[in-house]
Design a protein around this motif. Sequence first.
Motif: not given
Lengths: 317, 371
Positions: B288, B291-292, B332, B336-337, B339-340, B343
């Motif tokens: 995963x 993916x980032x 983590x 996630x941030x 990636x947000x 995107x």
Amino acid sequence: MNDWWWVSTVAFGIGLGTPLVFATIGEIITERAGILNLGVQGTMLVGAVSGFWATFNSGSLILGVLVAILAGAAVSIIHAFLSITLRVSQIVSGLALTLFGTGLASFLGKVGSEPLVGEPSLVTFGAIFEDGIADWPLIGPIVLGHDLLVYVGVLTAAAASYYLFRTKLGLSLRAVGEDPASAEAAGINVSHVRYVHVLIGGALSGLGGAYFALKIVPTWQDDPIGAAGWIAIALVILASWRPWRALFVAYAFGFAQFLELRLQTLGEPWSSIPSTLLAMIPFALAIIAMIVVASGKRARLLGAPAALAVPYFREQR
Amino acid sequence: MTSRRFIVEPRGLASMRLLLLVPMASVLAALILGAIFLTLTGESPWDVYKKMVDAAFGDGRGISETLISATPLILTGLAAAVAFKMLVWNIGAEGQFLLGAIFAAGVGIWLGDGAPAAIAVPLIIIAGAVGGAFFAGLSAVPRVYLVTNEIITTLMLNFIALSFMNYLIFGSNSPWRDQAVSTFPQGRPIPEAGRLPEFFNRLDYGIFVAVALAIVAYVLIDKSRWGFEVRVVGDSANTARYAGITVPRKILGVFLLSGALAGLAGSLFVAGTVGALDPRSLDLGLGFTGIIVAALARLHPLAVVPVAVLMGALNNAGPSLQSIGVPPETVTMLQGAILVFAVAGEFFIANRIRRPEHEAVPGTTSTEVPA
């Protein structure tokens, strides 16, 4: 060996399947609007940690559930904004939500001077009927022996089914998922409808997460939900985007998961099957079922929304 | 639609400056968001970030550990970049990585102590690629020939791979399990000859293999005829069909290549620092995180390398936060941030936003964003 072991296995399976009921129906509602949300896992975790936190600090289960619902809807705004307003790839956007939600939930569970991790919940959901009734043969454990949220799960399936297929709002929701351009021509605000149903889906995922933290694993730990969010996304297809079927596939999955634990207690030859191999079976079945029932055009026949995961550009009608 | 506050219109080619600026801005925005969360929970963002930089780049050991973490991320990042470019949604790099590790360790153990390094190392590395490609094939074949949604099948296969690894180490007396240790099940070490030599603290030559593969992937996708056809399929399957490209075979090829790259991450893990199929040292989440890496690198194979180093630095910095009482999961959350925001940044790379000066000419592709 108890002759009735399978009765309690079915009963536990319903309990283990209940968070999947909420998450799967939530994702069905979102996907019916044409939005694929791969953020279910992250949303459920945020719901779990916030629900646990609220109940831990207030002693109220209902407050915990409400906070989880709100938190689930709140983090889903990330996916709604990225996929509806900014129209980026729904797949990457959903994964982003899952990664962020997973990190956020672990972070919130461990941060601060009195971290939640390792703390047991002060209260958990218990059976709503008295012991005598739950002891009735067969019906007792399977139908009457559950806690409030199990029945809320059944009501959610009924309500979602009625909403999707029997109301005008449900019709416009499905129109948006099938053919957004025509829906817009008919006067429906596509973005608006999609936003609302991504949030409803997130709220139900949050509720599903809270059920883990307040019932199934009532002590806060880093990963209380396992792979439930991912499983819910697969169950949507196996339920062919219909809420009632979601109820049954979720229970079936819960049953399979509990059976895996149960076989260990049944003696030879059952207990000699390695649990690590049994753990694969539900996933393998889901893949085989996907290939058999949902490949190619069959997915459309099942009920897959035609515009699922396709960003809507108004100007490119 | 009378009063529009902003006009959004597609931008043709984005400038190089913008292409660099947007990912950097996403990282910065994530750090700011992280700082807000840290402040709200009573931590000092400055101390936390300083600790992270120190742990990841502060000394030779930190730098080598960062590069060790980056090595598999380069490959899982490439796996995602290659697949996503062609709209093949392989999110099973996690499982393909594990299968790669299982195959690589299996071949290493099977070769035993007799094989010379010149044979053992390449065989082990190739075995990982085969394992990853095989596992990707389980999703790729139904995807190509039956049009089965690969998102779900790759996802489910991740869990099957994890259970299978647990079975090999915890659930059985398989050759992968170290029979010499009876207290706690762990993986059997592969022979020394199969290991990649270390040259800078614990850092081994795997990093060069990973960087070389990034260059190969770049040439293959951006410079070769095969890569050109793949990009045509990614842009429009119909165009590709009219141009006489056999679309199914291209999709299958890309899917298997993606799986092989993820599997290579597994073999470098086994041949590198870990030296065995060991569930405790196999970093979960590499698929995963890949993916980032791919998203932040905007699916460009060469950009994957520096982004993987950044993500490796974050992974490596996480555990060090415990010493100042901050959960390692902060990292983590930051990833996630990132990636947000990355995107979201795609939107600003693809579109230009401006204030309306004159009414847009009818027929142009402007749209209005309700503010």
